[in-house]
Scaffold this motif. Structure first.
Motif, short mmCIF file in Angstrom:
data_model
loop_
_atom_site.label_atom_id
_atom_site.label_comp_id
_atom_site.label_asym_id
_atom_site.label_seq_id
_atom_site.Cartn_x
_atom_site.Cartn_y
_atom_site.Cartn_z
N ALA A 136 3.01 -2.04 8.96
CA ALA A 136 2.50 -1.92 7.59
C ALA A 136 1.29 -0.99 7.55
O ALA A 136 1.13 -0.20 6.62
CB ALA A 136 2.15 -3.29 7.03
N TYR A 137 0.44 -1.09 8.55
CA TYR A 137 -0.76 -0.24 8.63
C TYR A 137 -0.35 1.23 8.73
O TYR A 137 -0.87 2.08 7.99
CB TYR A 137 -1.58 -0.65 9.85
N ILE A 138 0.57 1.53 9.63
CA ILE A 138 1.02 2.91 9.82
C ILE A 138 1.71 3.42 8.55
O ILE A 138 1.50 4.55 8.12
CB ILE A 138 1.96 3.02 11.04
N GLN A 139 2.51 2.58 7.92
CA GLN A 139 3.19 2.97 6.69
C GLN A 139 2.17 3.26 5.58
O GLN A 139 2.32 4.22 4.83
CB GLN A 139 4.18 1.88 6.25
N PHE A 140 1.13 2.45 5.50
CA PHE A 140 0.08 2.67 4.52
C PHE A 140 -0.59 4.03 4.76
O PHE A 140 -0.79 4.80 3.82
CB PHE A 140 -0.96 1.55 4.58
N TYR A 167 -5.08 -4.41 2.55
CA TYR A 167 -5.02 -5.85 2.77
C TYR A 167 -3.72 -6.44 2.19
O TYR A 167 -3.03 -7.22 2.85
CB TYR A 167 -6.22 -6.57 2.15
N GLU A 168 -3.39 -6.06 0.97
CA GLU A 168 -2.19 -6.58 0.33
C GLU A 168 -0.95 -6.24 1.14
O GLU A 168 -0.05 -7.08 1.31
CB GLU A 168 -2.07 -6.04 -1.10
N LYS A 169 -0.89 -5.02 1.64
CA LYS A 169 0.27 -4.59 2.45
C LYS A 169 0.34 -5.37 3.76
O LYS A 169 1.42 -5.79 4.19
CB LYS A 169 0.20 -3.09 2.75
N LEU A 170 -0.80 -5.56 4.42
CA LEU A 170 -0.83 -6.30 5.69
C LEU A 170 -0.48 -7.76 5.49
O LEU A 170 0.27 -8.35 6.27
CB LEU A 170 -2.21 -6.17 6.35
N ALA A 177 -13.86 -7.33 0.61
CA ALA A 177 -12.49 -6.84 0.78
C ALA A 177 -12.20 -6.53 2.25
O ALA A 177 -11.13 -6.87 2.76
CB ALA A 177 -12.27 -5.60 -0.08
N SER A 178 -13.15 -5.93 2.94
CA SER A 178 -12.99 -5.63 4.37
C SER A 178 -12.91 -6.91 5.19
O SER A 178 -12.12 -7.01 6.14
CB SER A 178 -14.16 -4.77 4.87
N SER A 179 -13.70 -7.89 4.81
CA SER A 179 -13.68 -9.18 5.52
C SER A 179 -12.33 -9.87 5.41
O SER A 179 -11.92 -10.59 6.32
CB SER A 179 -14.78 -10.09 4.98
N ARG A 180 -11.65 -9.66 4.30
CA ARG A 180 -10.33 -10.27 4.13
C ARG A 180 -9.35 -9.73 5.17
O ARG A 180 -8.53 -10.48 5.71
CB ARG A 180 -9.81 -10.02 2.71
N ILE A 181 -9.44 -8.44 5.47
CA ILE A 181 -8.57 -7.85 6.49
C ILE A 181 -8.91 -8.43 7.86
O ILE A 181 -8.02 -8.83 8.62
CB ILE A 181 -8.68 -6.31 6.50
N ILE A 182 -10.20 -8.51 8.16
CA ILE A 182 -10.64 -9.07 9.44
C ILE A 182 -10.17 -10.52 9.56
O ILE A 182 -9.67 -10.94 10.61
CB ILE A 182 -12.17 -8.97 9.60
#
Length: 190
Positions: free
Chosen positions: A89-93, A67-70, A118-123
């Motif tokens: 960012a996702y691929i780099q992670f 999440y922080e990276k995205l 935490a998952s909801s924050r990404i969504i």
């Protein structure tokens, strides 16, 4: 038995994360973590319940870090730029943290509120950036699932060294994300 000085949950999780990323999730055992920390496996039980609890913590760590990276990548970006930045960012992670990435993929268990949050924050982050395309709430879910599937498929194939042809995988990735963005505009844009 009293806890060993200098050994705490944070240090155990950090060590487990390093092991998962360098040696793979299958190599993650209490014995390997203890050896890396230079302690006996029973010493870990002063801080954890077992390997399952370590993996739960690693999942939370991974989802939080992703999440922080995205969020950082998409900050101050417009609609298309934000999607490309998030995808990169996702691929780099996934490249930098293959073990943590693998542990962060599963949907959270219903009783794990912290991981659900935490998952909801990404969504929410993805949904926010997809709002620029005037999608319905249902179409945003479809778009998020599609993007996640594209990114995970690419990451998995790359990690398994499945891209053997002598053509730039970075260009393939760029074309793939461009196709995703164009499909949102063409099919879903209202």
């Amino acid at each position: 038995m009293s806890p060993r000085v200098g050994l705490d949950m944070k240090r155990i999780i950090q060590t487990a994360a390093e092991l998962a990323d360098s040696e793979g999730v299958d190599a993650l055992t209490l014995a390997t973590i203890a050896r890396k920390l230079n302690v006996r496996p029973p010493s870990l039980f002063n801080h954890i319940e077992g390997l399952h609890s370590i993996k739960k913590e690693l999942s939370l760590y991974g989802v939080t870090l992703l999440y922080e990276k995205l969020e950082e990548a998409s900050e101050d970006k417009n609609e298309n730029e934000a999607i490309f930045s998030i995808a990169n960012a996702y691929i780099q992670f996934a490249r930098e943290h293959p073990g943590i990435y693998e542990l962060s993929l599963r949907a959270p268990e219903p009783d794990n509120q912290e991981l659900q949050s935490a998952s909801s924050r990404i969504i929410s982050l993805l949904s926010s950036h997809l709002s620029h395309y005037n999608l319905t709430e249902e179409d945003k879910i479809h778009a998020i699932r599609a993007l996640r599937s594209i990114l995970h498929g690419f990451s998995t194939l790359e990690q398994k060294a499945a891209f053997g042809l002598p053509v730039s995988i970075e260009k393939t990735f760029e074309l793939m994300i461009q196709g995703f963005v164009e499909s949102i505009k063409k099919q879903w844009y209202k």
